[in-house]
Write an enzyme that holds these catalytic residues in place. Sequence first.
Site, PDB file in Angstrom:
ATOM      1  N   CYS A   1       8.302   5.305   2.295  1.00 55.89           N
ATOM      2  CA  CYS A   1       8.430   5.356   3.855  1.00 55.89           C
ATOM      3  C   CYS A   1       8.947   6.817   3.916  1.00 55.89           C
ATOM      4  O   CYS A   1      10.201   7.138   3.082  1.00 55.89           O
ATOM      5  CB  CYS A   1       9.260   4.095   4.194  1.00 55.89           C
TER       6      CYS A   1
ATOM      7  N   HIS B   1       2.532  -1.289   8.040  1.00 61.56           N
ATOM      8  CA  HIS B   1       3.627  -0.654   7.967  1.00 61.56           C
ATOM      9  C   HIS B   1       4.185  -0.078   9.022  1.00 61.56           C
ATOM     10  O   HIS B   1       5.429  -0.277   9.358  1.00 61.56           O
ATOM     11  CB  HIS B   1       3.464   0.330   6.803  1.00 61.56           C
ATOM     12  N   GLU B   2       3.306   0.544   9.915  1.00 59.35           N
ATOM     13  CA  GLU B   2       3.807   1.271  11.172  1.00 59.35           C
ATOM     14  C   GLU B   2       3.852   0.163  12.152  1.00 59.35           C
ATOM     15  O   GLU B   2       5.245   0.371  12.751  1.00 59.35           O
ATOM     16  CB  GLU B   2       2.837   2.054  11.626  1.00 59.35           C
TER      17      GLU B   2
ATOM     18  N   HIS C   1       7.582  -1.066  11.920  1.00 56.71           N
ATOM     19  CA  HIS C   1       8.554  -0.237  12.498  1.00 56.71           C
ATOM     20  C   HIS C   1       9.087  -0.457  13.927  1.00 56.71           C
ATOM     21  O   HIS C   1       9.954  -0.119  14.252  1.00 56.71           O
ATOM     22  CB  HIS C   1       8.195   1.334  12.241  1.00 56.71           C
TER      23      HIS C   1
HETATM   24  O1  LIG Z   1       6.884   6.183   6.549  1.00 56.07           O
HETATM   25  C1  LIG Z   1       5.849   6.308   6.690  1.00 56.07           C
HETATM   26  N1  LIG Z   1       5.393   5.738   7.870  1.00 56.07           N
HETATM   27  O2  LIG Z   1       6.266   4.698   8.710  1.00 56.07           O
HETATM   28  N2  LIG Z   1       5.058   7.106   6.051  1.00 56.07           N
HETATM   29  C2  LIG Z   1       4.407   6.454   4.980  1.00 56.07           C
HETATM   30  C3  LIG Z   1       3.147   5.455   5.223  1.00 56.07           C
HETATM   31  C4  LIG Z   1       2.765   4.424   4.331  1.00 56.07           C
HETATM   32  C5  LIG Z   1       2.472   3.248   4.550  1.00 56.07           C
HETATM   33  C6  LIG Z   1       1.778   2.314   3.816  1.00 56.07           C
HETATM   34  C7  LIG Z   1       1.613   2.748   2.353  1.00 56.07           C
HETATM   35  C8  LIG Z   1       1.874   4.091   2.294  1.00 56.07           C
HETATM   36  C9  LIG Z   1       2.414   4.849   2.962  1.00 56.07           C
HETATM   37  C10 LIG Z   1       3.696   7.328   4.051  1.00 56.07           C
HETATM   38  O3  LIG Z   1       4.435   7.588   2.958  1.00 56.07           O
HETATM   39  O4  LIG Z   1       3.032   8.388   4.642  1.00 56.07           O
HETATM   40 ZN   LIG Z   2       7.836   3.910   7.181  1.00 56.82          ZN
END
Ligand SMILES: O=C(NO)N[C@@H](Cc1ccccc1)C(=O)O
Ligand SMILES: [Zn+2]
Length: 158
Positions: A101, A143-144, A147
Amino acid sequence: MAESLQITQLGNPALRQQAQFVDNIQDKRLQQLIDALIATAVASNGVGIAAPQVSQSFRLFIVASRPNLRYPNAPQMEPTAMINPQIIAHSTEIVKGWEGCLSVPGIRGLVPRYQTIEVEYTSRNSKVHRQVFTDFVARIFQHEYDHLDGIVFLDRVE
Ligand SMILES: O=C(NO)N[C@@H](Cc1ccccc1)C(=O)O
Ligand SMILES: [Zn+2]
């Protein structure tokens, strides 16, 4: 390309807010926020980013899966703004996968997610979309989506 924004880090209460429904998608400031979120995801080599991560408490995120150093086998897709997203249905199958994240730098965790989800969202041109996502893109969406309710991936690591 819009300028990228500072990313809110874990520990900042702004990351734990309940994000609000977006009423006026064509609002100029909202469209500018979408541009800034896309620029921030690209600048951070992210595959997704949610508005609460720049302390904007709106139900809006970007899914921008593309192969990069951090996720070399990510599928390629156009960065997509998903506004007022909903998960309509999901598989019973749950898979664990590595996540990171942008608000929790340097840490990865093995997170269980639904393998397949059916979602509905409104795009930046106010068109309603209903789509099915599987595997890595489904993972990014979940994941988003978390948030928007103040949940981060660490909350789900078993
Ligand atoms: O923090 C965020 N998005 O909130 N970005 C993460 C999104 C993500 C989600 C799931 C698996 C891998 C990566 C990123 O590393 O780009
Ligand atoms: Zn995230």
